[in-house]
Design a protein around this motif. Structure first.
Motif, PDB file in Angstrom:
ATOM      1  N   GLY A  51     -35.758 -11.381  -3.875  1.00  0.00           N
ATOM      2  CA  GLY A  51     -34.926 -10.387  -4.540  1.00  0.00           C
ATOM      3  C   GLY A  51     -35.707  -9.533  -5.515  1.00  0.00           C
ATOM      4  N   ALA A  52     -35.058  -9.170  -6.617  1.00  0.00           N
ATOM      5  CA  ALA A  52     -35.686  -8.345  -7.646  1.00  0.00           C
ATOM      6  C   ALA A  52     -36.109  -9.247  -8.802  1.00  0.00           C
ATOM      7  CB  ALA A  52     -34.702  -7.273  -8.111  1.00  0.00           C
ATOM      8  N   ALA A  53     -36.403  -8.632  -9.951  1.00  0.00           N
ATOM      9  CA  ALA A  53     -36.785  -9.401 -11.131  1.00  0.00           C
ATOM     10  C   ALA A  53     -35.667 -10.374 -11.501  1.00  0.00           C
ATOM     11  CB  ALA A  53     -37.068  -8.461 -12.294  1.00  0.00           C
ATOM     12  N   PHE A  54     -36.053 -11.510 -12.080  1.00  0.00           N
ATOM     13  CA  PHE A  54     -35.127 -12.574 -12.460  1.00  0.00           C
ATOM     14  C   PHE A  54     -34.390 -13.143 -11.237  1.00  0.00           C
ATOM     15  CE2 PHE A  54     -35.379  -9.581 -16.012  1.00  0.00           C
ATOM     16  CZ  PHE A  54     -35.863 -10.404 -17.011  1.00  0.00           C
ATOM     17  N   SER A  55     -35.021 -12.964 -10.024  1.00  0.00           N
ATOM     18  CA  SER A  55     -34.428 -13.454  -8.771  1.00  0.00           C
ATOM     19  C   SER A  55     -33.035 -12.859  -8.537  1.00  0.00           C
ATOM     20  CB  SER A  55     -34.340 -14.986  -8.781  1.00  0.00           C
ATOM     21  OG  SER A  55     -35.639 -15.543  -8.854  1.00  0.00           O
ATOM     22  N   PHE A  56     -32.866 -11.623  -8.948  1.00  0.00           N
ATOM     23  CA  PHE A  56     -31.584 -10.943  -8.774  1.00  0.00           C
ATOM     24  C   PHE A  56     -31.402 -10.517  -7.320  1.00  0.00           C
ATOM     25  CE2 PHE A  56     -29.387  -6.807  -8.601  1.00  0.00           C
ATOM     26  CZ  PHE A  56     -28.132  -7.197  -9.040  1.00  0.00           C
ATOM     27  N   ALA A  57     -30.177 -10.686  -6.785  1.00  0.00           N
ATOM     28  CA  ALA A  57     -29.812 -10.257  -5.432  1.00  0.00           C
ATOM     29  C   ALA A  57     -30.775 -10.817  -4.386  1.00  0.00           C
ATOM     30  CB  ALA A  57     -29.755  -8.738  -5.363  1.00  0.00           C
ATOM     31  N   THR A  58     -30.960 -12.115  -4.395  1.00  0.00           N
ATOM     32  CA  THR A  58     -31.907 -12.735  -3.458  1.00  0.00           C
ATOM     33  C   THR A  58     -31.474 -12.623  -2.006  1.00  0.00           C
ATOM     34  OG1 THR A  58     -30.815 -14.876  -3.809  1.00  0.00           O
ATOM     35  CG2 THR A  58     -32.723 -14.363  -5.193  1.00  0.00           C
ATOM     36  N   GLY A  59     -30.188 -12.387  -1.762  1.00  0.00           N
ATOM     37  CA  GLY A  59     -29.721 -12.261  -0.391  1.00  0.00           C
ATOM     38  C   GLY A  59     -29.695 -10.841   0.123  1.00  0.00           C
ATOM     39  N   MET A  60     -30.279  -9.905  -0.632  1.00  0.00           N
ATOM     40  CA  MET A  60     -30.244  -8.482  -0.251  1.00  0.00           C
ATOM     41  C   MET A  60     -31.652  -7.906  -0.186  1.00  0.00           C
ATOM     42  SD  MET A  60     -26.992  -7.328  -2.607  1.00  0.00           S
ATOM     43  CE  MET A  60     -26.973  -5.662  -1.925  1.00  0.00           C
ATOM     44  N   THR A  61     -32.564  -8.645   0.419  1.00  0.00           N
ATOM     45  CA  THR A  61     -33.966  -8.216   0.484  1.00  0.00           C
ATOM     46  C   THR A  61     -34.108  -6.856   1.145  1.00  0.00           C
ATOM     47  OG1 THR A  61     -34.640 -10.536   0.632  1.00  0.00           O
ATOM     48  CG2 THR A  61     -36.272  -8.878   1.241  1.00  0.00           C
ATOM     49  N   TRP A  62     -33.360  -6.611   2.219  1.00  0.00           N
ATOM     50  CA  TRP A  62     -33.488  -5.354   2.951  1.00  0.00           C
ATOM     51  C   TRP A  62     -33.100  -4.157   2.104  1.00  0.00           C
ATOM     52  CZ3 TRP A  62     -29.087  -2.423   3.606  1.00  0.00           C
ATOM     53  CH2 TRP A  62     -27.867  -3.062   3.357  1.00  0.00           C
ATOM     54  N   VAL A  63     -32.196  -4.369   1.124  1.00  0.00           N
ATOM     55  CA  VAL A  63     -31.795  -3.269   0.245  1.00  0.00           C
ATOM     56  C   VAL A  63     -32.974  -2.807  -0.605  1.00  0.00           C
ATOM     57  CG1 VAL A  63     -30.303  -2.612  -1.683  1.00  0.00           C
ATOM     58  CG2 VAL A  63     -29.394  -4.007   0.186  1.00  0.00           C
ATOM     59  N   PHE A  64     -33.737  -3.765  -1.126  1.00  0.00           N
ATOM     60  CA  PHE A  64     -34.896  -3.410  -1.946  1.00  0.00           C
ATOM     61  C   PHE A  64     -35.986  -2.750  -1.105  1.00  0.00           C
ATOM     62  CE2 PHE A  64     -32.886  -6.990  -4.206  1.00  0.00           C
ATOM     63  CZ  PHE A  64     -32.603  -6.346  -5.396  1.00  0.00           C
ATOM     64  N   THR A  65     -36.078  -3.127   0.152  1.00  0.00           N
ATOM     65  CA  THR A  65     -37.033  -2.469   1.047  1.00  0.00           C
ATOM     66  C   THR A  65     -36.686  -0.992   1.194  1.00  0.00           C
ATOM     67  OG1 THR A  65     -37.358  -4.525   2.286  1.00  0.00           O
ATOM     68  CG2 THR A  65     -38.033  -2.472   3.358  1.00  0.00           C
ATOM     69  N   ILE A  66     -35.411  -0.706   1.401  1.00  0.00           N
ATOM     70  CA  ILE A  66     -34.968   0.690   1.530  1.00  0.00           C
ATOM     71  C   ILE A  66     -35.204   1.459   0.233  1.00  0.00           C
ATOM     72  CG2 ILE A  66     -32.958   2.173   1.882  1.00  0.00           C
ATOM     73  CD1 ILE A  66     -31.847   0.069   3.774  1.00  0.00           C
ATOM     74  N   ILE A  67     -34.904   0.835  -0.900  1.00  0.00           N
ATOM     75  CA  ILE A  67     -35.101   1.496  -2.193  1.00  0.00           C
ATOM     76  C   ILE A  67     -36.564   1.857  -2.404  1.00  0.00           C
ATOM     77  CG2 ILE A  67     -35.024   1.149  -4.693  1.00  0.00           C
ATOM     78  CD1 ILE A  67     -32.497  -0.516  -4.270  1.00  0.00           C
TER      79      ILE A  67
END
Length: 229
Positions: free
Chosen positions: A110-126
């Protein structure tokens, strides 16, 4: 009476035409206005919206700085991640400055602090969107500080984007390698440091009113009012 030699001005006067006197002008010297006062230097040419036109040579030099800095950050980020994987035991903390700073190998989906660990693909798009946005903005570069800020941001995004695309468990959902532990609050990497540094620099430039093209916001507004007038 002795006759005067005929000059181009005399011939033009005889024909009823006005011929301006031949003068020597030094390059860069402002010309006179109609009322006889010297013309004021208006600075570099500007577009209709008041933003200055950045010389192509300067833009190329700043773009090279941006891309070179981004490439260097990606290289350091990936090298340190590989070293962390090779020399650290996953989950085990190696203190550097007591509890304040240490080394700890983790894989973050996920993001910092293990935020949104189930949305890895979203961070890839961002990250892809941010990288494309930086490259689009770079076409207006006219400021060294902005070139550094955008280079740090691009390098940080590409460093973590590489992990998202090419690391386990799969393409576009890979886990980012983190290994720098900050007092146990969160674990990051070199790419994260570059992104945070870019954010701080962008904030400082925004406070100062420095635009990407190197101009000040107040100057752009003044030019815009002049163009409208």
């Amino acid at each position: 009476m002795e006759s005067q030699p005929e000059t181009p001005q005399h011939r033009a006067r005889d024909r009823g035409a006005d011929v301006p006197a031949l003068t020597q002008e030094t390059e860069g010297t402002p010309t006179a206005r109609d009322d006889g006062a010297p013309a004021r230097d208006e600075g570099p040419p500007a577009r209709f919206d008041g933003t200055p036109v950045v010389p192509s040579r300067l833009r190329r030099r700043l773009l090279a700085l941006l891309l070179g800095l981004a490439a260097g950050i990606v290289a350091v980020d990936q090298v340190t991640k590989h070293l962390a994987e090779a020399r650290l035991v996953r989950g085990e903390i190696v203190p550097l400055l007591g509890d304040a700073l240490g080394l700890q190998l983790v894989y973050n989906p996920g993001a910092a602090f293990s935020f949104a660990t189930g949305m890895t693909w979203v961070f890839t798009i961002i990250m892809v969107i941010v990288a494309v946005a930086v490259l689009r903005v770079s076409r207006r570069l006219g400021s060294t500080a902005w070139a550094v800020a955008l280079g740090m941001l691009l390098g940080g995004c590409l460093g973590n984007l590489y992990d998202r695309l090419f690391r386990d468990p799969g393409f576009a959902v890979g886990h980012v390698v983190d290994f720098i532990s900050y007092n146990g609050w969160f674990v990051g990497n070199v790419a994260d440091i570059a992104i945070v540094g870019a954010a701080v620099l962008v904030a400082l430039l925004a406070v100062r009113g420095r635009e990407v093209d190197g101009s000040l916001a107040v100057d752009v507004e003044r030019r815009g009012r002049g163009a409208d007038a």
